[in-house]
Motif scaffolding. Structure first.
Motif, short mmCIF file in Angstrom:
data_model
loop_
_atom_site.label_atom_id
_atom_site.label_comp_id
_atom_site.label_asym_id
_atom_site.label_seq_id
_atom_site.Cartn_x
_atom_site.Cartn_y
_atom_site.Cartn_z
N SER B 95 36.25 28.13 41.50
CA SER B 95 35.21 29.11 41.80
C SER B 95 35.63 30.48 41.29
CB SER B 95 34.95 29.17 43.31
OG SER B 95 34.43 30.43 43.67
N ARG B 96 34.98 30.92 40.24
CA ARG B 96 35.34 32.21 39.66
C ARG B 96 35.06 33.34 40.65
NH1 ARG B 96 37.00 35.11 35.67
NH2 ARG B 96 37.84 33.28 34.66
N VAL B 97 33.97 33.17 41.39
CA VAL B 97 33.60 34.22 42.34
C VAL B 97 34.74 34.49 43.32
CG1 VAL B 97 31.99 34.89 44.14
CG2 VAL B 97 31.19 33.58 42.18
N SER B 98 35.34 33.42 43.82
CA SER B 98 36.41 33.60 44.80
C SER B 98 37.59 34.32 44.18
CB SER B 98 36.84 32.25 45.38
OG SER B 98 37.61 31.54 44.44
N PHE B 99 37.76 34.14 42.86
CA PHE B 99 38.85 34.82 42.15
C PHE B 99 38.53 36.30 41.97
CE2 PHE B 99 40.92 35.96 38.04
CZ PHE B 99 42.22 35.88 38.49
N VAL B 100 37.31 36.56 41.59
CA VAL B 100 36.89 37.95 41.36
C VAL B 100 36.98 38.75 42.66
CG1 VAL B 100 34.95 39.44 40.72
CG2 VAL B 100 35.41 37.34 39.43
N LYS B 101 36.57 38.11 43.73
CA LYS B 101 36.56 38.80 45.03
C LYS B 101 37.97 39.11 45.54
CE LYS B 101 32.24 38.95 46.85
NZ LYS B 101 31.65 38.03 47.81
N LEU B 102 38.96 38.46 44.94
CA LEU B 102 40.34 38.65 45.41
C LEU B 102 40.74 40.12 45.35
CD1 LEU B 102 42.09 36.45 46.46
CD2 LEU B 102 43.26 36.33 44.29
N GLU B 103 40.17 40.81 44.38
CA GLU B 103 40.50 42.22 44.21
C GLU B 103 40.12 43.03 45.47
OE1 GLU B 103 39.68 43.39 40.36
OE2 GLU B 103 40.86 45.21 40.53
N LEU B 104 38.97 42.67 46.05
CA LEU B 104 38.53 43.35 47.26
C LEU B 104 39.52 43.11 48.39
CD1 LEU B 104 34.72 42.53 47.24
CD2 LEU B 104 35.85 44.67 46.60
N TRP B 105 39.98 41.87 48.50
CA TRP B 105 40.94 41.54 49.55
C TRP B 105 42.23 42.32 49.36
CZ3 TRP B 105 39.77 39.23 53.89
CH2 TRP B 105 38.62 38.41 53.94
N LEU B 106 42.64 42.44 48.08
CA LEU B 106 43.86 43.20 47.80
C LEU B 106 43.71 44.65 48.23
CD1 LEU B 106 44.95 41.70 44.41
CD2 LEU B 106 46.51 42.26 46.26
N ASN B 107 42.55 45.19 47.95
CA ASN B 107 42.31 46.59 48.32
C ASN B 107 42.36 46.76 49.84
OD1 ASN B 107 42.00 47.34 45.70
ND2 ASN B 107 39.77 47.11 45.71
N GLU B 108 41.73 45.82 50.51
CA GLU B 108 41.71 45.90 51.97
C GLU B 108 43.13 45.82 52.52
OE1 GLU B 108 38.24 43.96 54.12
OE2 GLU B 108 39.93 43.09 55.19
N LEU B 109 43.87 44.90 51.94
CA LEU B 109 45.26 44.71 52.38
C LEU B 109 46.04 46.02 52.22
CD1 LEU B 109 47.30 42.60 53.34
CD2 LEU B 109 47.82 42.11 50.97
N GLU B 110 45.87 46.65 51.07
CA GLU B 110 46.58 47.89 50.81
C GLU B 110 46.16 48.97 51.80
OE1 GLU B 110 46.41 49.19 46.61
OE2 GLU B 110 47.62 47.37 46.35
N MET B 111 44.87 48.95 52.12
CA MET B 111 44.33 49.99 52.98
C MET B 111 44.85 49.86 54.42
SD MET B 111 40.57 51.47 52.94
CE MET B 111 39.60 50.05 53.29
N TYR B 112 44.89 48.64 54.91
CA TYR B 112 45.17 48.46 56.34
C TYR B 112 46.61 48.09 56.67
CZ TYR B 112 40.17 48.72 57.08
OH TYR B 112 38.87 49.14 57.13
N SER B 113 47.33 47.59 55.69
CA SER B 113 48.70 47.17 56.01
C SER B 113 49.55 48.41 56.22
CB SER B 113 49.23 46.30 54.87
OG SER B 113 50.50 46.74 54.50
#
Lengths: 601, 204
Positions: B95-113
């Motif tokens: 699923s390409r979408v799930s790969f593309v969305k990974l960037e959002l998760w990375l950003n969130e991780l950086e923001m909240y960790s």
């Protein structure tokens, strides 16, 4: 959106999600149907107003039934959020080791009731037991954003929690504190909790057998209910097919299993946890507290009786006139204890508390009248000496400003010391014994399996202090006492002594003190305890979320003011009192101290 | 360190994040119970599992928080990021979408960790599937860009799952700054919490 995106590749999950959505819709429409049906049912009851005396109560129970039943239409998201809110609250409220078992039991009970899958259990346990406190706001936000909450609001959740709390016939004080805590999280007024509890009692008292909605509508069943109720009133143990499990004896009302089943509805609670219901929720056979007899006497106590404290001018009480006595029962109980008395009339015990409305079921403890009277007379004598307000103010400020040892007591006062020292000493000793006796009463649950809140001033506060001390040394002392309010307590202020009470008291431990209480200071002038500090004169130096120190210095001139000023003091602490807005208290209840200090100066 | 070889050296908090239905729970199930189920069902809120593993003769307890990928639970996830030492970011190679969305998760991780240098492991799951929308190279490139570990796995066939967790834990252990002061940090946070508790739980 998410669904669509994934649908191309993982068709399985897509279908699954679609299904859930579909199911949601179904649930909603089903709910609406039910809603309608219930409404029609209500209309019918309305038409038959004259047929049954208990009609109005039927209505409320129907209302309630609807509220609680609808909890089964709740999505897993809501359930998860609710459980997590409970878990985090439990962590914050009862993080101590001795409460762990209670916390885990409670959360398990909630999980089973909400029928959440097993796999959620570890995370809830982690939320309770984890070293870290988890933020609770995300869960509240999540719950509030869900359609269920918008539709139902908090009421069904709270009602369901109350039912869970009492499902095994015991209402643990910690459960009640938890429910109150959750109510506060959602900005719900605490008196609403009392209201829900009352509704539930009403409801439980009505329901005798498990009836379907249709059956309930029929007049026949209503007749049966009325009949059953009558039987219940005279304390018959079994009624027809409906099992009447617990009889609280005499006038107290039985709670009936059928009622619970029909309220909790389709949830698995009763089958899973067993349907042991509600024998002694309202107290031992007989009249509960008022019928208490000292079988086991502590020390040489001469008098120890409970009497009902009922302020007849309370609108709440007059409201329910004509309704059977059962509805005066509450799911929690309040005991107030006075300090000294000026004459033998009952009024001496009740008057200070007349405006207190901490629920409908309030008792006062009458103890050792002859000794308290002697003390009262001695105090009067002392006061006739320092009759003028000015003298008292001088004394107050002497105490306020002076170092402990440096207080120069007026020679005249010292001359009178012999008058009061002896009765005071006797009362100190006796009130400690009374406290131990009270502990005995509470530990044996003579007040019923429900939370109790204790109020006391002066020696009454000392009674409570010794009651808590005794309880803290016994087994199974947790979950009985909800809140304690001690005002002007003649006992030690040592933090490590008070620390023990955290185990006994589920909610708040309030110490109201007056730094300028010259009489208390005077009475303690020779006693060694004064070195550690007296609770009625200073704050308890204990950093704990349960301990509340309330400085009353600006509200009273000293010990003798407590009875007269009790209403204001209670209002200041945040206890529900009958509001006859006192003129002297212009500032809002919880105004900070600095501003009121300005007023004085 | 060798003194503690028999005891648990430390507890590591590890997060699993990523879009819905990429196989986060399946990965965890494979790692913990060595099982695979075709239809695990959606995760409600978050799952929590613990496992003790031995790395270089040291026992390390893993506390693994498996978050729900669904949109509606998104408000909850930030609260789980706190104090995590490692994060497994999962996408679905089919699923390409799930790969593309990974960037959002990375950003969130950086923001909240709240921990500097949290170790990340990007996992391309479901390589057993015939259909592939994201190539291995793309994944590696992406992981390099974000200085993250990378592996492709299949929870179904067991490929790479063990390795993914081991590698992550190994890397965390090699970075003592991440976990050595755990205790200190926790007590500090606890006292902070207590203070806020006092304020919020006042019933007056």
């Amino acid at each position: 959106m998410e669904n669509l995106n994934i649908s191309g590749t993982t068709s399985n999950s897509h279908i699954l999600q679609e299904n859930t959505c579909q199911k949601h819709k179904d649930d909603n429409s089903e709910f609406n149907d039910k809603d309608l049906r219930l409404n029609s049912g209500k209309n019918e009851t309305d038409e038959n107003v004259s047929t049954s005396e208990i009609n109005t109560q039927n209505l409320t129970s129907n209302d309630l039934n609807m509220e609680v039943e609808s909890i089964s239409n709740i999505s897993e998201t809501d359930k998860f959020a609710i459980t997590a809110i409970c878990a985090v609250s439990l962590h914050n409220l009862f993080g101590n080791k001795w409460d762990e078992e209670f916390c885990l039991r409670t959360i398990k009970c909630i999980l089973i009731n909400l029928q959440l899958p097993q796999k959620v259990e570890p995370i809830m346990f982690e939320l309770i037991k984890g070293d870290d406190s988890h933020p609770i706001d995300p869960y509240i936000k999540l719950l509030k954003s869900q359609p269920f909450f918008k539709r139902e609001g908090l009421q069904s959740i709270i009602c369901n929690l109350i039912l869970l709390a009492i499902h095994d016939g015991k209402y643990d004080a910690r459960w009640r504190v938890l429910i109150q805590h959750i109510a506060v999280l959602f900005n719900l007024e605490l008196k609403k909790i009392d209201e829900y509890e009352r509704k539930l009692i009403n409801c439980l008292l009505q329901k005798t057998t498990e009836l379907s909605l249709e059956e309930k509508k029929t007049a026949a069943s209503r007749k049966l209910m009325a009949k059953t109720k009558r039987y219940a009133l005279i304390g018959l143990a079994t009624v027809g097919g409906g099992a009447l499990i617990g009889v609280t004896g005499g006038l107290a009302a039985p709670l009936i299993i059928g009622g619970l089943t029909s309220i909790i509805g389709s949830t698995a609670l009763l089958t899973t946890l067993g349907s042991v219901v509600v024998g002694s929720l309202f107290g031992v056979a007989g009249g509960g507290l008022t019928g208490y007899k000292m079988h086991k006497r502590v020390g040489d106590i001469e008098e120890f009786e409970f009497h009902e404290l009922r302020s007849l001018n309370s609108p709440e009480v007059s409201d329910i006139k004509g309704v059977s006595i059962n509805t005066l029962k509450e799911l929690h109980v309040t005991i107030v204890i006075s300090g000294w008395i000026k004459s033998t009339s009952e009024e001496n015990y009740t008057k200070p508390w007349l405006n207190l409305i901490n629920g409908r079921e309030q008792y006062y403890l009458k103890y050792e009248s002859s000794y308290l009277l002697e003390l009262g007379k001695a105090m009067e004598y002392i006061f006739s000496f320092v009759a003028s307000v000015a003298t008292q103010e001088v004394l107050k400020f002497t105490v306020l400003s002076g170092l402990v040892s440096a207080i120069a007591w007026p020679a005249g006062l010292l001359g009178l010391a012999s008058v009061i020292d002896n009765p005071w000493g006797v009362c100190l000793r006796r009130s400690a014994q009374v406290g131990k006796q009270l502990a005995e009463v509470l530990l044996t649950r003579s007040h019923g399996n429900r939370p109790v809140t204790l109020f006391g001033y002066s020696l009454g506060a000392r009674v409570i202090y010794y009651c808590l001390r005794e309880m803290s040394e016994r087994k199974n002392c947790e979950g009985i006492v909800q809140d304690v309010i001690l005002i002007g307590a003649p006992c030690t202020a040592q933090a490590n002594e008070w620390n023990k009470f955290k185990k006994v008291v589920a909610g708040r431990i309030v110490n109201g003190y007056c730094r300028g209480d010259w009489l208390l200071r005077f009475l303690y002038r020779t006693l060694s305890i004064a070195v550690d500090g007296v609770a009625g004169l200073q704050e308890i130096e204990l950093q704990d979320s349960k301990i509340y120190n309330v400085d009353l210095t600006d509200m009273v001139t000293g010990h003798s003011d407590y009875p007269e000023r009790m209403t204001d003091i209670l209002a200041h602490i945040g206890i529900p009192v009958l509001q006859e807005v006192p003129l002297s208290l212009e500032a809002p209840l919880l105004d900070d101290i600095s501003s009121s200090e300005e007023n004085i100066s | 360190m060798s003194n503690f070889s028999n005891d648990v050296l430390t507890t590591l908090k590890i997060l699993i994040i990523g879009e819905s239905s990429v196989g986060k729970s399946s990965l965890l199930m494979r790692f913990i119970h060595d099982r695979f189920e075709d239809d695990l069902g959606l995760t409600i809120g978050v799952d929590f599992k613990t496992k003790t593993v031995v790395i270089d003769g040291n026992s390390v307890k893993l506390a693994i928080w498996d978050t729900a990928g669904q949109e509606r639970f998104r408000t909850l996830t930030p609260s789980y990021y706190r104090d995590a030492q490692g994060a497994i970011l999962v996408y679905d190679v089919s699923s390409r979408v799930s790969f593309v969305k990974l960037e959002l998760w990375l950003n969130e991780l950086e923001m909240y960790s709240n921990r500097k240098g949290i170790i990340m492991m990007i996992v391309g799951n479901k390589i057993d599937k015939d259909k592939r929308e994201v190539s291995r190279e793309e994944g590696i490139q992406f992981a390099k860009k974000y200085k993250s570990l990378f592996i492709e796995t299949s929870a179904k066939t067991k490929d790479g799952v063990e390795y993914a967790f081991d590698e992550l834990v190994q890397k965390i252990i090699e970075t003592p700054a991440l976990w050595e002061n755990t205790r200190y940090r926790q007590t500090q946070q606890l006292t902070d919490d207590n203070i806020t508790d006092n304020q919020s739980s006042c019933l007056c």
